[in-house]
Write an enzyme that holds these catalytic residues in place. Structure first.
Site, PDB file in Angstrom:
ATOM      1  N   ILE A  43       0.844  -1.264  -0.037  1.00 50.76           N
ATOM      2  CA  ILE A  43      -0.039  -0.027   0.018  1.00 50.76           C
ATOM      3  C   ILE A  43       1.062   1.175   0.088  1.00 50.76           C
ATOM      4  O   ILE A  43       1.455   1.636   1.042  1.00 50.76           O
ATOM      5  CB  ILE A  43      -0.902   0.068   1.227  1.00 50.76           C
ATOM      6  CG1 ILE A  43      -1.592  -1.365   1.330  1.00 50.76           C
ATOM      7  CG2 ILE A  43      -1.678   1.267   1.318  1.00 50.76           C
ATOM      8  CD1 ILE A  43      -2.501  -1.510   2.651  1.00 50.76           C
ATOM      9  N   GLU A  44       1.060   1.895  -1.272  1.00 46.22           N
ATOM     10  CA  GLU A  44       1.839   2.981  -1.378  1.00 46.22           C
ATOM     11  C   GLU A  44       1.386   4.276  -0.853  1.00 46.22           C
ATOM     12  O   GLU A  44       0.266   4.185  -0.584  1.00 46.22           O
ATOM     13  CB  GLU A  44       2.517   2.982  -2.606  1.00 46.22           C
ATOM     14  CG  GLU A  44       3.281   1.681  -3.002  1.00 46.22           C
ATOM     15  CD  GLU A  44       3.835   1.963  -4.386  1.00 46.22           C
ATOM     16  OE1 GLU A  44       3.679   2.802  -5.227  1.00 46.22           O
ATOM     17  OE2 GLU A  44       4.930   0.974  -4.681  1.00 46.22           O
ATOM     18  N   CYS A  53       4.665  -2.566   2.995  1.00 45.36           N
ATOM     19  CA  CYS A  53       4.872  -3.598   2.239  1.00 45.36           C
ATOM     20  C   CYS A  53       3.939  -4.563   2.341  1.00 45.36           C
ATOM     21  O   CYS A  53       3.360  -4.864   3.380  1.00 45.36           O
ATOM     22  CB  CYS A  53       6.323  -4.454   2.678  1.00 45.36           C
ATOM     23  SG  CYS A  53       7.926  -3.455   2.209  1.00 45.36           S
ATOM     24  N   GLU A  55       4.054  -7.982   3.006  1.00 45.63           N
ATOM     25  CA  GLU A  55       4.509  -8.944   4.018  1.00 45.63           C
ATOM     26  C   GLU A  55       3.923  -8.574   5.378  1.00 45.63           C
ATOM     27  O   GLU A  55       3.325  -8.830   6.155  1.00 45.63           O
ATOM     28  CB  GLU A  55       5.872  -9.356   4.022  1.00 45.63           C
ATOM     29  CG  GLU A  55       6.338  -9.997   2.832  1.00 45.63           C
ATOM     30  CD  GLU A  55       7.049  -8.886   1.920  1.00 45.63           C
ATOM     31  OE1 GLU A  55       6.466  -7.705   1.705  1.00 45.63           O
ATOM     32  OE2 GLU A  55       8.000  -9.321   1.072  1.00 45.63           O
ATOM     33  N   CYS A  90      12.159  -7.500   1.450  1.00 46.29           N
ATOM     34  CA  CYS A  90      13.036  -6.421   1.821  1.00 46.29           C
ATOM     35  C   CYS A  90      13.747  -6.783   3.287  1.00 46.29           C
ATOM     36  O   CYS A  90      12.964  -7.475   3.714  1.00 46.29           O
ATOM     37  CB  CYS A  90      12.592  -4.978   1.735  1.00 46.29           C
ATOM     38  SG  CYS A  90      11.385  -4.863   3.165  1.00 46.29           S
ATOM     39  N   CYS A  93      11.271  -6.270   6.072  1.00 46.33           N
ATOM     40  CA  CYS A  93      10.392  -7.231   6.315  1.00 46.33           C
ATOM     41  C   CYS A  93      10.876  -8.399   7.007  1.00 46.33           C
ATOM     42  O   CYS A  93      10.273  -9.211   7.856  1.00 46.33           O
ATOM     43  CB  CYS A  93       9.614  -7.890   5.039  1.00 46.33           C
ATOM     44  SG  CYS A  93       8.482  -6.326   4.594  1.00 46.33           S
TER      45      CYS A  93
END
Ligand code: THU
Length: 133
Positions: A43-44, A53, A55, A90, A93
């Site tokens: 969700i940007e 992110c 995850e 990443c 996460c």
């Protein structure tokens, strides 16, 4: 829940990804010890650093539902929501996973050609930081 089943839920979740800035969509499906699955997508935000992110979205949903025992997570992602390559998590996460998961927690990946890969959290984040208590 099979790896294939978990991957197919991750592929459904990627459709909900909100990624107008990077156009890189990610979907995740987190399997809990009791068999329940929580999905997540990225969700940007226009203020980029606020982006969530996929995850961590899945973990937040599971944790806030009271879950603490996790077995595996399937992750798919790529440009325009096409999983051209494996989408490894990443570092942030990985660190969040290490708070709640043991080294044998399994990560499952698939690309758009149906190739799969797996890794344990211990392989992706060896010698991880912990609070030492
Ligand atoms: N992203 C994830 O959802 N998970 C990761 O592990 C790495 C990156 C997202 C964040 C951002 O919306 C986009 O992918 C590009 O970085």
């Amino acid at each position: 829940m099979t790896n294939e089943g978990l991957l197919s839920l991750a592929k459904e979740a990627i459709e909900n990804a909100y990624c107008p800035y990077s156009r890189f969509g990610v979907g995740a499906a987190l399997l809990c010890g009791d068999g329940e699955v929580f999905t997540g997508c990225n969700i940007e935000n226009a203020s980029f650093s606020l982006t969530l992110c996929a995850e961590r979205t899945a973990f937040a949903k599971a944790l806030s539902s009271g879950k603490r025992d996790f077995k595996a997570i399937a992750i798919v992602g790529g440009k325009d929501k096409r999983a051209e390559k494996f989408c490894y998590p990443c570092g942030a996460c990985r660190q969040v996973m290490s708070e709640f998961c043991s080294e044998d927690f399994e990560l499952i990946f698939e690309d758009e050609n149906g190739r799969t890969d797996t890794a344990t959290l211990g392989q992706l984040l060896p010698k991880s930081f912990d609070f030492g208590e």
